[in-house]
Design a protein around this motif. Structure first.
Motif, PDB file in Angstrom:
ATOM      1  N   ARG A  29      23.931  41.195  32.476  1.00  0.00           N
ATOM      2  CA  ARG A  29      24.981  41.842  31.689  1.00  0.00           C
ATOM      3  C   ARG A  29      25.950  40.819  31.111  1.00  0.00           C
ATOM      4  N   GLN A  30      26.286  39.841  31.922  1.00  0.00           N
ATOM      5  CA  GLN A  30      27.164  38.774  31.438  1.00  0.00           C
ATOM      6  C   GLN A  30      26.501  38.021  30.286  1.00  0.00           C
ATOM      7  N   ALA A  31      25.229  37.718  30.451  1.00  0.00           N
ATOM      8  CA  ALA A  31      24.490  37.005  29.397  1.00  0.00           C
ATOM      9  C   ALA A  31      24.458  37.816  28.110  1.00  0.00           C
ATOM     10  N   LEU A  32      24.238  39.125  28.233  1.00  0.00           N
ATOM     11  CA  LEU A  32      24.184  39.978  27.043  1.00  0.00           C
ATOM     12  C   LEU A  32      25.530  40.025  26.335  1.00  0.00           C
ATOM     13  N   SER A  33      26.610  40.130  27.097  1.00  0.00           N
ATOM     14  CA  SER A  33      27.937  40.194  26.475  1.00  0.00           C
ATOM     15  C   SER A  33      28.266  38.890  25.758  1.00  0.00           C
ATOM     16  N   VAL A  34      27.896  37.767  26.372  1.00  0.00           N
ATOM     17  CA  VAL A  34      28.132  36.471  25.738  1.00  0.00           C
ATOM     18  C   VAL A  34      27.293  36.338  24.476  1.00  0.00           C
ATOM     19  N   ALA A  35      26.043  36.781  24.544  1.00  0.00           N
ATOM     20  CA  ALA A  35      25.155  36.686  23.379  1.00  0.00           C
ATOM     21  C   ALA A  35      25.667  37.527  22.216  1.00  0.00           C
ATOM     22  N   LEU A  36      26.149  38.719  22.508  1.00  0.00           N
ATOM     23  CA  LEU A  36      26.668  39.589  21.446  1.00  0.00           C
ATOM     24  C   LEU A  36      27.925  38.989  20.810  1.00  0.00           C
ATOM     25  N   ALA A  37      28.809  38.461  21.641  1.00  0.00           N
ATOM     26  CA  ALA A  37      30.050  37.886  21.117  1.00  0.00           C
ATOM     27  C   ALA A  37      29.778  36.643  20.285  1.00  0.00           C
ATOM     28  N   THR A  38      28.896  35.783  20.781  1.00  0.00           N
ATOM     29  CA  THR A  38      28.612  34.537  20.074  1.00  0.00           C
ATOM     30  C   THR A  38      27.755  34.765  18.846  1.00  0.00           C
ATOM     31  N   GLY A  39      26.779  35.651  18.962  1.00  0.00           N
ATOM     32  CA  GLY A  39      25.879  35.898  17.854  1.00  0.00           C
ATOM     33  C   GLY A  39      26.574  36.389  16.600  1.00  0.00           C
ATOM     34  N   SER A  40      27.694  37.071  16.769  1.00  0.00           N
ATOM     35  CA  SER A  40      28.409  37.605  15.609  1.00  0.00           C
ATOM     36  C   SER A  40      28.926  36.503  14.696  1.00  0.00           C
ATOM     37  N   TYR A  41      29.152  35.301  15.246  1.00  0.00           N
ATOM     38  CA  TYR A  41      29.624  34.195  14.420  1.00  0.00           C
ATOM     39  C   TYR A  41      28.597  33.769  13.383  1.00  0.00           C
ATOM     40  N   GLY A  42      27.334  34.098  13.625  1.00  0.00           N
ATOM     41  CA  GLY A  42      26.282  33.696  12.698  1.00  0.00           C
ATOM     42  C   GLY A  42      26.479  34.248  11.303  1.00  0.00           C
ATOM     43  N   ILE A  43      27.077  35.422  11.192  1.00  0.00           N
ATOM     44  CA  ILE A  43      27.338  36.004   9.878  1.00  0.00           C
ATOM     45  C   ILE A  43      28.273  35.111   9.083  1.00  0.00           C
ATOM     46  N   SER A  44      29.319  34.634   9.737  1.00  0.00           N
ATOM     47  CA  SER A  44      30.259  33.740   9.067  1.00  0.00           C
ATOM     48  C   SER A  44      29.576  32.440   8.646  1.00  0.00           C
TER      49      SER A  44
END
Length: 230
Positions: free
Chosen positions: A14-29
């Motif tokens: 769950r921790q890994a998923l939350s980190v992945a979702l938060a970090t992955g969003s930067y890819g759009i920028s």
């Protein structure tokens, strides 16, 4: 029969998923910024696939977007990526990966996967955290990079919408949680002052390199004083 520590493994996932979702969003920028900096869609996608280091990617695109040359962009990107090699020294002892797994682990060794791995109380959980976080961030980062690049291309010049400030905003978001001690605040202020002074006087990319050098010097001063006192 379920193992006694299954709930702990679930918590790590769950921790890994939350980190992945938060970090992955930067890819759009990053995708939008990259096309605004003059990179093509294939170049932008390949950069995320092969380099896969958010700070280094933002630095490279930022220097190119500011009119800097390829040498300055690569030097700045490489300087920021040195930390990943240092992470590898610590992560390698936890993973003990061999063969092709070692190559994959090297590609997935980033801030987030390292932080989740070293934060676990057991080696087995550390390995779960590293692989889950690394693979999750890799998948989402590359997907959102593609989305950002497509959206940026469709909008025309992303600077019209303020997306040229995406790199600065992303860096500030990554930096802010780390300014939790007086020494880190002093180092950050010193590096920022160096960059501000040099920005109007030097080519793009040079202020970042100089600021990094100033940060290294400022960060080393307390260590030397403690060593001398001892």
């Amino acid at each position: 029969m379920s193992e006694p520590d299954d709930p702990r493994r679930t918590a790590v996932l769950r921790q890994a998923l939350s980190v992945a979702l938060a970090t992955g969003s930067y890819g759009i920028s990053f995708g939008a910024l990259a096309v605004a900096s003059g990179l093509t869609l294939p170049q932008t996608v390949l950069l995320s696939l092969l380099l896969f280091s958010g700070g280094s990617q933002f630095a490279l695109a930022g220097v190119l977007g500011a009119g800097g040359g390829g040498a300055a962009a690569v030097a700045t990107s490489t300087l920021l990526g040195v930390r990943n090699g240092l992470y590898g020294l610590q992560v390698a002892r936890l993973l003990e990966a061999r063969g092709w797994r070692r190559l994959v682990a090297a590609q997935l060794t980033i801030d987030e996967s390292t932080a989740v791995a070293v934060g676990q109380p057991e080696t087995r959980l550390a390995r779960v955290g590293f692989w889950a976080t690394g693979l999750g961030v890799f998948a989402l980062w590359n997907l959102t990079t593609l989305v950002g690049a497509l959206v940026g291309s469709a909008m025309g010049d992303p600077r019209t919408y303020g997306l040229d400030a995406a790199a600065v905003a992303a860096f500030c978001a990554l930096l802010w949680p780390r300014l939790d001690r007086p020494v880190t605040r002093v180092v950050a202020v010193a590096a920022a002052l160096v960059a501000l002074v040099l920005s109007p006087l030097s080519p793009p990319g040079v202020p970042v390199l100089a600021a990094a050098g100033a940060a290294l010097v400022a960060g080393a001063i307390p260590t030397r004083r403690r060593a001398a006192a001892a």
